[in-house]
Design an enzyme around this catalytic site. Structure first.
Site, PDB file in Angstrom:
ATOM      1  N   CYS A   1       0.821  -1.227   0.000  1.00 26.63           N
ATOM      2  CA  CYS A   1       0.000   0.000   0.000  1.00 26.63           C
ATOM      3  C   CYS A   1       0.847   1.267   0.000  1.00 26.63           C
ATOM      4  O   CYS A   1       0.320   2.352  -0.230  1.00 26.63           O
ATOM      5  CB  CYS A   1      -0.947   0.012   1.200  1.00 26.63           C
TER       6      CYS A   1
ATOM      7  N   ASP B   1       2.294   2.693   2.571  1.00 25.62           N
ATOM      8  CA  ASP B   1       2.321   3.413   3.849  1.00 25.62           C
ATOM      9  C   ASP B   1       3.626   3.112   4.581  1.00 25.62           C
ATOM     10  O   ASP B   1       4.183   2.014   4.442  1.00 25.62           O
ATOM     11  CB  ASP B   1       1.146   2.968   4.738  1.00 25.62           C
TER      12      ASP B   1
ATOM     13  N   CYS C   1      -2.613   5.702   5.731  1.00 28.59           N
ATOM     14  CA  CYS C   1      -4.065   5.796   5.819  1.00 28.59           C
ATOM     15  C   CYS C   1      -4.487   6.121   7.255  1.00 28.59           C
ATOM     16  O   CYS C   1      -3.671   6.042   8.187  1.00 28.59           O
ATOM     17  CB  CYS C   1      -4.674   4.475   5.368  1.00 28.59           C
TER      18      CYS C   1
ATOM     19  N   CYS D   1      -2.940  -2.769   8.679  1.00 28.62           N
ATOM     20  CA  CYS D   1      -2.342  -1.484   9.055  1.00 28.62           C
ATOM     21  C   CYS D   1      -1.678  -1.540  10.431  1.00 28.62           C
ATOM     22  O   CYS D   1      -0.696  -0.834  10.680  1.00 28.62           O
ATOM     23  CB  CYS D   1      -3.398  -0.384   9.031  1.00 28.62           C
TER      24      CYS D   1
END
Ligand code: FES
Length: 122
Positions: A33, A35, A58, A102
């Site tokens: 992603c 991140d 995010c 995450c």
């Protein structure tokens, strides 16, 4: 749908920023992603006395990073290194399934910061 705790930590992250006087740094990124998270720790008497983070990611990445810092602050490094992504997620009241990954950032970054501290100390 994010929990109220996730939204609170996303809107008002705890321990945000950079420590100038630190003993260890951990940096992790998620190649899928994009991140990434950087964590600074200060260790006194074998405990994490100060911690801060910067995260580009995010809302869930920011909230889980913030919660991770709140959980490990004051813990002995042996205890802090045992923190899991699941524990962080539970502390936030859970994450939507697509956002479960995450919380890996926070758990991985604190372990890397502790490893960095131990390597410098050795
Ligand atoms: Fe990958 Fe949040 S979408 S860390």
């Amino acid at each position: 749908m994010y929990s109220d705790k996730v939204l609170e930590h996303f809107k008002h992250p705890k321990n945000l920023g950079e420590l100038t006087d630190y003993d260890g740094i951990g940096f992790v990124g998620d190649p899928d992603c994009g991140d990434h998270l950087k964590v600074w720790i200060k260790v006194d008497d074998n405990k994490i006395s100060q911690i801060s983070f910067k995260c580009q990611g995010c809302p869930a990445a920011i909230a889980t990073s913030s919660m991770m810092t709140e959980i490990v602050k004051g813990l002995a490094i042996e205890e802090a290194s045992k923190i899991t992504d699941h524990l962080i997620s539970v502390a936030l009241g859970g994450l939507p399934e697509p956002k479960e990954h995450c919380s890996n950032l926070g758990a991985s970054a604190i372990r890397k910061a502790i490893d960095d501290y131990l390597a410098k100390k050795a």
